[in-house]
Design a protein around this motif. Structure first.
Motif, PDB file in Angstrom:
ATOM      1  N   GLY A   1      10.954  -4.274 -18.701  1.00  0.00           N
ATOM      2  CA  GLY A   1       9.915  -5.220 -19.110  1.00  0.00           C
ATOM      3  C   GLY A   1       8.736  -5.283 -18.167  1.00  0.00           C
ATOM      4  N   ALA A   2       8.868  -4.716 -16.968  1.00  0.00           N
ATOM      5  CA  ALA A   2       7.749  -4.730 -16.024  1.00  0.00           C
ATOM      6  C   ALA A   2       6.681  -3.740 -16.487  1.00  0.00           C
ATOM      7  N   ILE A   3       5.424  -4.137 -16.382  1.00  0.00           N
ATOM      8  CA  ILE A   3       4.329  -3.254 -16.795  1.00  0.00           C
ATOM      9  C   ILE A   3       3.451  -2.850 -15.627  1.00  0.00           C
ATOM     10  N   GLY A   4       3.785  -3.314 -14.432  1.00  0.00           N
ATOM     11  CA  GLY A   4       3.007  -2.957 -13.258  1.00  0.00           C
ATOM     12  C   GLY A   4       3.277  -3.915 -12.120  1.00  0.00           C
ATOM     13  N   ALA A   5       2.486  -3.764 -11.068  1.00  0.00           N
ATOM     14  CA  ALA A   5       2.648  -4.603  -9.882  1.00  0.00           C
ATOM     15  C   ALA A   5       1.342  -5.304  -9.564  1.00  0.00           C
ATOM     16  N   LEU A   6       1.448  -6.528  -9.086  1.00  0.00           N
ATOM     17  CA  LEU A   6       0.299  -7.365  -8.749  1.00  0.00           C
ATOM     18  C   LEU A   6       0.440  -7.777  -7.288  1.00  0.00           C
ATOM     19  N   ASP A   7      -0.626  -7.631  -6.505  1.00  0.00           N
ATOM     20  CA  ASP A   7      -0.569  -8.039  -5.108  1.00  0.00           C
ATOM     21  C   ASP A   7      -1.982  -8.264  -4.590  1.00  0.00           C
ATOM     22  N   GLY A   8      -2.066  -8.925  -3.468  1.00  0.00           N
ATOM     23  CA  GLY A   8      -3.335  -9.159  -2.811  1.00  0.00           C
ATOM     24  C   GLY A   8      -3.405  -8.368  -1.522  1.00  0.00           C
ATOM     25  N   THR A   9      -4.615  -8.094  -1.082  1.00  0.00           N
ATOM     26  CA  THR A   9      -4.806  -7.390   0.174  1.00  0.00           C
ATOM     27  C   THR A   9      -6.099  -7.872   0.824  1.00  0.00           C
ATOM     28  N   LEU A  10      -6.213  -7.652   2.113  1.00  0.00           N
ATOM     29  CA  LEU A  10      -7.428  -8.007   2.837  1.00  0.00           C
ATOM     30  C   LEU A  10      -8.238  -6.751   3.109  1.00  0.00           C
ATOM     31  N   VAL A  11      -9.543  -6.842   2.868  1.00  0.00           N
ATOM     32  CA  VAL A  11     -10.464  -5.732   3.107  1.00  0.00           C
ATOM     33  C   VAL A  11     -11.564  -6.236   4.023  1.00  0.00           C
TER      34      VAL A  11
END
Length: 126
Positions: free
Chosen positions: A33-43
């Motif tokens: 059921g997973a369609i991808g990954a979501l995450d945050g990052t610092l730039v």
């Protein structure tokens, strides 16, 4: 950058791609059921002097922008939102972006979900 992203980064369809690698098929078995990954990052960001306090990150005092991104199992970005100050927590960014009517956040279909890793601050008592 956000105008450019809206034209270039597009959500993919939510059906499984038949041309996936064995590794991707294994991930789909582990996370049905997973369609991808979501995450945050610092730039790293260059901001005006009056805005630097809000954009200062942890560590050496440099300025950062917090960016939220979603990738599918083909490692392609399907959504990106940039511009939050470096001190903003990933959970705050996700909440604000997901429920903003102007963000275009791609909610998954009812039977699908994104893998998400939000690190919550913890307090250790000795």
């Amino acid at each position: 950058m956000m105008k450019f992203a809206k034209e270039v980064i597009r959500p993919t369809h939510f059906e499984e791609n038949p041309n996936t690698s064995e590794r991707q098929r294994n991930l789909r078995q582990i996370f049905p059921g997973a369609i991808g990954a979501l995450d945050g990052t610092l730039v790293h960001a260059i901001v005006s002097a009056d805005q630097q306090t809000r954009y200062r990150g942890r560590g050496r005092g440099e300025c950062y922008q917090n960016i939220l991104g979603i990738c599918d199992f083909n490692m392609l970005f399907t959504y990106v939102w940039a511009g939050w100050e470096g001190i903003a927590h990933d959970a705050r960014v996700l909440t604000k972006v997901a429920f903003s009517p102007t963000s275009g956040f791609p909610f998954p279909p009812r039977d699908k979900y994104y893998l998400v890793m939000l690190l919550m601050p913890t307090r250790v008592v000795l």
